[in-house]
Design a protein around this motif. Structure first.
Motif, PDB file in Angstrom:
ATOM      1  N   TRP A  59      62.070  17.020  27.508  1.00 22.68           N
ATOM      2  CA  TRP A  59      61.017  16.024  27.715  1.00 22.68           C
ATOM      3  C   TRP A  59      61.531  14.800  28.459  1.00 22.68           C
ATOM      4  CZ3 TRP A  59      56.272  17.612  27.159  1.00 22.68           C
ATOM      5  CH2 TRP A  59      56.013  18.673  26.303  1.00 22.68           C
ATOM      6  N   ASN A  60      62.822  14.633  28.575  1.00 24.16           N
ATOM      7  CA  ASN A  60      63.386  13.484  29.288  1.00 24.16           C
ATOM      8  C   ASN A  60      63.322  13.669  30.798  1.00 24.16           C
ATOM      9  OD1 ASN A  60      64.052  12.187  26.891  1.00 24.16           O
ATOM     10  ND2 ASN A  60      66.030  13.236  26.778  1.00 24.16           N
ATOM     11  N   SER A  61      62.963  14.852  31.261  1.00 27.58           N
ATOM     12  CA  SER A  61      62.906  15.092  32.702  1.00 27.58           C
ATOM     13  C   SER A  61      61.642  14.501  33.335  1.00 27.58           C
ATOM     14  CB  SER A  61      62.979  16.592  32.992  1.00 27.58           C
ATOM     15  OG  SER A  61      61.837  17.249  32.464  1.00 27.58           O
ATOM     16  N   GLY A  62      60.708  14.037  32.523  1.00 28.82           N
ATOM     17  CA  GLY A  62      59.521  13.365  33.042  1.00 28.82           C
ATOM     18  C   GLY A  62      58.340  14.287  33.280  1.00 28.82           C
ATOM     19  N   GLY A  63      58.458  15.556  32.933  1.00 26.85           N
ATOM     20  CA  GLY A  63      57.352  16.489  33.123  1.00 26.85           C
ATOM     21  C   GLY A  63      56.417  16.506  31.933  1.00 26.85           C
ATOM     22  N   THR A  64      55.382  17.296  32.060  1.00 24.61           N
ATOM     23  CA  THR A  64      54.396  17.397  30.983  1.00 24.61           C
ATOM     24  C   THR A  64      54.515  18.700  30.205  1.00 24.61           C
ATOM     25  OG1 THR A  64      52.793  18.346  32.518  1.00 24.61           O
ATOM     26  CG2 THR A  64      52.740  15.956  32.193  1.00 24.61           C
ATOM     27  N   GLY A  65      55.369  19.602  30.604  1.00 26.52           N
ATOM     28  CA  GLY A  65      55.578  20.845  29.874  1.00 26.52           C
ATOM     29  C   GLY A  65      54.569  21.925  30.182  1.00 26.52           C
TER      30      GLY A  65
END
Length: 109
Positions: A59-65
């Motif tokens: 979740w630290n990569s800035g995406g929404t999953g």
């Protein structure tokens, strides 16, 4: 971690296909029924793999999953296609057997 989940999925699908083939070969399970079983397992495998993808998402990569959900959906669709393929093969084998019995009865008459 995604590679491990995909490898586990491949192992599960291959083991299910081998078990279906062995049970069919022994005469304990029909291909039509096993196709339905595989199609019923498709949403379960898709949902569980999608949940695992979301759980191990960074979740630290800035995406929404969203990709995790798409991955789970694709795995579910692959399992569904596998079940449909087994079902179609079972129906074709049943039809060939039925036609063979009819022609054999006509030959005896």
């Amino acid at each position: 971690m995604e590679g491990l989940i995909l490898a586990l999925f491949i192992i599960v699908i291959l083991s299910l296909n081998i078990a279906i083939y062995k049970l069919f070969e022994k005469g304990k399970l029909d291909l039509i029924i096993s196709g339905f079983i595989m199609m019923i397992l498709a949403p379960v495998l898709g949902l569980s793999s999608g949940a695992l993808f979301v759980h191990f998402y960074d979740w630290n990569s800035g995406g929404t999953g969203e990709g995790a959900g798409y991955g789970g959906a694709i795995i579910g669709l692959i399992t569904l296609a596998n079940g449909v393929l087994i079902l179609v093969i079972g129906i074709i084998r049943w039809g060939i057997k039925l036609i063979g019995k009819k022609t054999k009865k006509e030959d005896m008459s």
